[in-house]
Design an enzyme around this catalytic site. Structure first.
Site, mmCIF file in Angstrom:
data_model
loop_
_atom_site.group_PDB
_atom_site.id
_atom_site.type_symbol
_atom_site.label_atom_id
_atom_site.label_comp_id
_atom_site.label_asym_id
_atom_site.label_seq_id
_atom_site.Cartn_x
_atom_site.Cartn_y
_atom_site.Cartn_z
ATOM 1 C CE LYS A 1 13.762 -12.719 -12.230
ATOM 2 N NZ LYS A 1 12.871 -12.603 -11.048
ATOM 3 C CB SER B 1 9.996 -10.809 -8.970
ATOM 4 O OG SER B 1 10.566 -9.609 -8.517
ATOM 5 C CB SER C 1 12.714 -8.884 -11.260
ATOM 6 O OG SER C 1 12.626 -10.042 -10.453
#
Length: 475
Positions: A82, A181, A157
């Site tokens: 990420k 997330s 996210s």
């Protein structure tokens, strides 16, 4: 190898690792397959905006000099990280124009751990600015689109990671979770995203030595693959004083154990949030199928009434300690939601923090007591189906308007506050063909029973294998 690309892209991570260990394929073969697949589909969804294949191939070649049995749990399997998390020598933007051109000098502990366990990093996955807001878009790379319907949000996210898995540009993916997330994008994209217990996955401390709202965790297309990645991510590190040692039994073996819960609870709303009626119906139907295996299913939930106030305060405090300096020096480059979060944090009093911390202690204690009666708690992973990507967030649900841009995430952030491991399991589709995720929750440090129960329901539901897909235009 091109002729078998499709077969490899569709294979499970566990199966690909078995092929690596048997010498049937090499990490370099897999990187070639991924590079071709990314070329075919990523332009439509924007999941992996930063690629580092040269670095990946160098790492793969170094790994291949070792005997096959000494290449770690992942044995050379490639995976993306990420874009909030540092990978040495690779651009890490955090989705912010402030860090648009930042090259990380050193990898985060979680990345070092994955590489030591045979993971090969080939890309960074897209994320909202600083991970704020559960819709993956930013000023650096633009939005990530949901492959089930390209007009829809992938949530966030860890949205880029979820979309990479759903489109076959990753077998496993790293993500992180504060207010859902890992779980929200998994729900929106029809894959598995798991938030482990605090300390299960070591990471580099930043801004505060014991920040624990956010944890790192695995994303995958099925439960066994998620368990494999959790094994590769787990373990203590002296730089992370909250980190836990590796358990004697692997999470993959726990997922495969066949152990079943005796009694589970389902709640459509955890008593704290509106829920779209279609999402509630799909998740309830999935939860009730536990009964087919003789499991007692009841409607119940722990008392989480303070979740909204508590999360608002603790999240704001986290933004203040981690981003106040940026507000002072780079305000014009921050998105409105981030500015709001930081300013909310800077306004807090010690009394508000005292109250919020006491609320969290109370909710965690009540939840632990709840798990003396129930083995697992089930609820929707998100309260709505994937929404139009141009909407920055969900402003209302079932006729209820929200006070702020994170309140629609209460069904997941309440579980964060209760310090429980939880995952989102694909459990069905809306009438318009969009995925819905079922949140499955276990008591703190109960990842083994969580994975075993989730694998059992995954087998009953029979949805495993619906991804990867080619990106689909709106119907």
């Amino acid at each position: 190898m091109v002729g078998s690309d499709q077969e490899l892209v569709r294979a499970t991570a566990c199966a690909v690792v078995d092929k690596l260990k048997a010498g049937e394929i090499t990490p370099l073969d897999l990187l070639d397959v991924l590079e071709r697949r990314i070329g075919q589909v990523d332009g439509k969804v924007n999941a992996l905006p930063t690629l580092c294949f040269d670095r990946a191939r160098d790492h793969a070649r170094a790994l291949m000099k070792k005997p096959a049995g000494e290449r770690g749990l992942l044995a050379g399997l490639p995976l993306p990280i990420k874009d909030l998390t540092n990978v040495e020598g690779v651009r890490t933007t955090q989705g912010s124009p402030i860090y648009r051109d930042t090259i990380s000098a050193r990898s985060d502990i979680v990345v070092e751990h994955l590489e030591a366990n045979g993971g090969v990093i080939y890309a960074k996955s897209n994320t909202p600015e600083f991970g704020a807001g559960a819709n993956t878009f930013n000023e650096v790379f633009g939005p990530t689109l949901n492959p089930w319907d390209l007009t829809r949000s992938a949530a966030g996210s860890s949205g880029g990671a979820a979309v990479a898995l759903a489109t076959g540009t990753a077998w496993l993916a790293h993500g992180s979770d504060m207010g859902g997330s890992l779980r929200n994008p998994a729900s929106f994209c029809g894959i598995v995203g798991m938030r482990p217990s605090i300390g299960r996955v070591a990471h580099s401390p930043a801004f505060k030595i014991d920040r624990n709202l956010t944890v790192h965790g695995p994303m995958a297309r099925n439960i066994e693959d998620a368990a494999l990645l959790l094994d590769a991510m787990s373990g203590e590190h002296p730089a992370d004083p909250l980190s836990l040692p590796v358990l004697p039994t692997s999470f993959l073996s726990a997922a495969r154990s066949g152990e079943r819960p005796k009694r589970i609870a389902y709640s459509p709303d955890l008593g704290i949030t509106p829920v779209d009626p279609e999402v509630a119906a799909i998740t309830r139907k999935a939860a009730e199928r536990f009964a087919e295996a003789g499991v007692i299913v009841e409607e119940a939930h722990p008392d989480l009434r303070e979740a909204h106030e508590c999360f608002h305060v603790l999240r704001a405090f986290d933004f203040a300690i981690s981003k106040a300096a940026l507000l002072r020096t780079k305000r014009d480059q921050l998105k409105p939601e981030v500015i709001w979060n930081i300013e909310e944090g800077l306004k807090l009093s010690v009394e508000q923090l005292e109250r919020a911390e006491a609320q969290r202690v109370a909710m965690a204690a009540r939840t632990l007591e709840f798990f003396k009666t129930y083995d697992l708690l089930l609820a929707p992973a998100t309260i709505v189906a994937p929404f139009p990507v141009e909407n920055r967030y969900v402003a209302e649900c079932a006729g209820v308007k929200f006070d702020n841009y994170v309140q629609w995430l209460a069904i997941v952030y309440a579980i964060t506050l209760a310090c429980c491991p939880a995952l989102s399991l694909p459990c069905g589709f809306t009438a318009s063909g969009l995925p819905v995720g079922l949140q499955i929750v276990a008591p703190s440090r109960g990842e083994a029973q969580l994975l075993a129960g989730a694998k059992m329901l995954e087998d009953i539901l029979g949805i495993r294998g619906t991804t990867p897909i080619d990106p689909r235009p709106a119907k």
